[in-house]
Design an enzyme around this catalytic site. Structure first.
Site, PDB file in Angstrom:
ATOM      1  N   TRP A   1       0.817  -1.213   0.000  1.00 50.22           N
ATOM      2  CA  TRP A   1       0.000   0.000   0.000  1.00 50.22           C
ATOM      3  C   TRP A   1       0.848   1.260   0.000  1.00 50.22           C
ATOM      4  O   TRP A   1       0.609   2.180  -0.778  1.00 50.22           O
ATOM      5  CB  TRP A   1      -1.000  -0.011   1.153  1.00 50.22           C
ATOM      6  CG  TRP A   1      -2.098  -1.008   0.900  1.00 50.22           C
ATOM      7  CD1 TRP A   1      -2.277  -2.216   1.527  1.00 50.22           C
ATOM      8  CD2 TRP A   1      -3.153  -0.907  -0.077  1.00 50.22           C
ATOM      9  NE1 TRP A   1      -3.367  -2.863   0.999  1.00 50.22           N
ATOM     10  CE2 TRP A   1      -3.927  -2.090   0.012  1.00 50.22           C
ATOM     11  CE3 TRP A   1      -3.509   0.050  -1.022  1.00 50.22           C
ATOM     12  CZ2 TRP A   1      -5.047  -2.318  -0.799  1.00 50.22           C
ATOM     13  CZ3 TRP A   1      -4.625  -0.184  -1.829  1.00 50.22           C
ATOM     14  CH2 TRP A   1      -5.369  -1.361  -1.713  1.00 50.22           C
TER      15      TRP A   1
ATOM     16  N   ASP B   1      -1.988   6.337   6.391  1.00 53.33           N
ATOM     17  CA  ASP B   1      -3.072   5.591   5.755  1.00 53.33           C
ATOM     18  C   ASP B   1      -3.483   4.523   6.765  1.00 53.33           C
ATOM     19  O   ASP B   1      -2.763   3.545   6.964  1.00 53.33           O
ATOM     20  CB  ASP B   1      -2.558   4.960   4.452  1.00 53.33           C
ATOM     21  CG  ASP B   1      -3.580   4.020   3.807  1.00 53.33           C
ATOM     22  OD1 ASP B   1      -4.675   3.825   4.368  1.00 53.33           O
ATOM     23  OD2 ASP B   1      -3.265   3.474   2.724  1.00 53.33           O
TER      24      ASP B   1
ATOM     25  N   LYS C   1     -13.199  -1.620   5.423  1.00 51.88           N
ATOM     26  CA  LYS C   1     -12.622  -2.744   6.155  1.00 51.88           C
ATOM     27  C   LYS C   1     -13.106  -2.794   7.602  1.00 51.88           C
ATOM     28  O   LYS C   1     -13.448  -3.856   8.093  1.00 51.88           O
ATOM     29  CB  LYS C   1     -11.103  -2.685   6.112  1.00 51.88           C
ATOM     30  CG  LYS C   1     -10.603  -2.643   4.671  1.00 51.88           C
ATOM     31  CD  LYS C   1      -9.249  -3.245   4.471  1.00 51.88           C
ATOM     32  CE  LYS C   1      -8.883  -3.324   3.001  1.00 51.88           C
ATOM     33  NZ  LYS C   1      -8.406  -2.042   2.450  1.00 51.88           N
TER      34      LYS C   1
HETATM   35  C1  LIG Z   1      -7.828  -1.543   1.324  1.00 54.92           C
HETATM   36  C2  LIG Z   1      -6.800  -0.468   1.460  1.00 54.92           C
HETATM   37  C3  LIG Z   1      -6.843   0.673   0.672  1.00 54.92           C
HETATM   38  C4  LIG Z   1      -7.972   0.706  -0.294  1.00 54.92           C
HETATM   39  O1  LIG Z   1      -8.096   1.632  -1.178  1.00 54.92           O
HETATM   40  P1  LIG Z   1      -9.481   1.722  -1.990  1.00 54.92           P
HETATM   41  O2  LIG Z   1      -9.182   2.791  -2.949  1.00 54.92           O
HETATM   42  O3  LIG Z   1     -10.513   2.102  -0.967  1.00 54.92           O
HETATM   43  O4  LIG Z   1      -9.738   0.393  -2.619  1.00 54.92           O
HETATM   44  C5  LIG Z   1      -5.873   1.643   0.851  1.00 54.92           C
HETATM   45  N1  LIG Z   1      -4.902   1.501   1.782  1.00 54.92           N
HETATM   46  C6  LIG Z   1      -4.853   0.393   2.563  1.00 54.92           C
HETATM   47  C7  LIG Z   1      -3.801   0.270   3.602  1.00 54.92           C
HETATM   48  C8  LIG Z   1      -5.799  -0.615   2.417  1.00 54.92           C
HETATM   49  O5  LIG Z   1      -5.771  -1.709   3.183  1.00 54.92           O
END
Ligand SMILES: *Cc1c(COP(=O)(O)O)cnc(C)c1O
Length: 355
Positions: free
Chosen positions: A88, A162, A186
């Protein structure tokens, strides 16, 4: 999603509180939805102990949207530092490079994303516009157990986190944070809502090219209603905030109770994995995620049989992310301890039957 929240949303579906309307049929500018939105914000603030000097914004675009929206709002044409600890944060860095001078200040890639780089080793810029990190790496299962104190590291930059995949699973030390963002899907509610918690002093510095609907100051000045917000998602997230506030563990309540429960849930699974000779988790003990637990079977040819048996036992979504392989148990807030106990019982029996 907590079952109680789904039931409540279902019973309110056709007629919210005798208003004669579903939440989905309300004007976002009407008094009914205005009350729902204000209550959701107040409950989130209470739950997460968000201080006065922060705005809570209900936005759209998800975590990936914020990867662009944050640099558009905060970079001010300056350098931005990234701590890359998994998929991420790696995506965040690449996206930010389209809008600003984004650089890698530290990474745990050499450890295959299994241990956090010590903050004392980070190579921070002298005047970065902000420092970005992902406080829980959902795919690799590494989590910051403590946020870094950038001031103590000699940096004046605000910290951006994040927290998509562990928001509301533990308290946040807001004194160390400039901005936090997370998709709701989530731990908080349905997909479609993105929560941004941002210090007032960081508003009003967006680049000219920043879309108005994604300009934090515009969104804040309009109470998250510059454009139509994701009304249903805000309503269901609001129900989840109330559910979270009501949770107790002994004398603990709210976030403290959730943290206690999440420690119990994750320790149960990690302790079992560590004691087993079939399963393993490669993450250093002091940075293991409480939410996302990747694990591997010593004999990978058993993967399909493991997943098939799990499905039969009602244990779903255990296949690991394709980039990591193996298995992953995502045990978010709504997963009860009994769910983890059922998983461990299944894993123990599967191991015994193959011995
Ligand atoms: C699931 C997740 C995202 C998701 O991004 P979307 O654009 O909402 O799909 C972003 N950062 C992390 C750490 C995640 O686990």
């Amino acid at each position: 999603m907590p079952e109680a929240v789904l039931k409540r949303a279902a019973s309110d579906m056709l007629d919210w509180h005798g208003s004669g309307m579903s939440v989905m049929e309300m004007s976002h500018r009407g008094k009914e939805f205005g009350a729902i939105c204000a209550e959701a914000e107040a409950d989130f603030r209470a739950l997460m102990a968000v201080p006065e000097e922060f705005q809570v914004l209900f936005m759209q675009g998800g975590g990936l949207g914020e990867n662009a929206i944050v640099p558009l709002n905060l970079s001010q044409g300056r350098t931005v530092d990234f701590i890359v600890t998994g998929s991420w944060s790696s995506k965040s860095l690449k996206e930010a490079q389209r809008y600003c001078e984004a650089r890698l200040a530290a990474t745990n890639a050499p450890s295959d994303y299994t241990r956090m780089p010590a903050p004392s080793s980070w190579e921070l810029s002298t005047d970065a516009a902000y420092v970005h990190l992902c406080s829980n790496e959902t795919i690799h299962g590494v989590e910051f157990q403590e946020l870094p104190d950038l001031k103590a590291l000699g940096s004046r930059a605000p910290l951006v986190i994040d927290f998509s995949s562990h928001v509301a699973s533990r308290p946040v030390d807001w004194s160390k944070v400039g901005l936090a963002f997370g998709g709701a899907q989530k731990n908080l509610g349905p997909a479609g809502l993105t929560i941004v918690v941002v210090r007032n002093e960081l508003l009003g510095h967006a680049l000219d090219i920043c879309p108005s609907a994604f300009n934090y100051k515009t969104v804040a000045d309009n109470g998250s209603m510059y454009n139509t917000p994701p009304t249903w998602a805000i309503y269901v997230a609001g129900l989840t905030f109330k559910w979270l506030l009501q949770q107790t563990e002994g004398a603990l309540s709210g976030i403290a109770a959730m943290e206690h429960r999440n420690i119990a849930k994750s320790s149960l699974l990690y302790d079992f994995i560590d004691s087993s000779s079939l399963y393993s988790n490669k993450v250093a003990v002091d940075c293991r995620s409480r939410m996302n637990i990747p694990f591997f079977l010593g004999d990978e040819s058993l993967n399909d049989a493991f997943l098939a048996g799990a499905r039969e036992a009602g244990l779903l979504q255990l296949k690991g992310h394709k980039s990591v392989g193996g298995m992953r148990a995502s045990i978010y807030n709504a997963m009860p301890l009994a769910g983890v106990q059922a998983l461990v019982a299944y894993m123990r029996e599967f191991e015994r039957s193959r011995a």
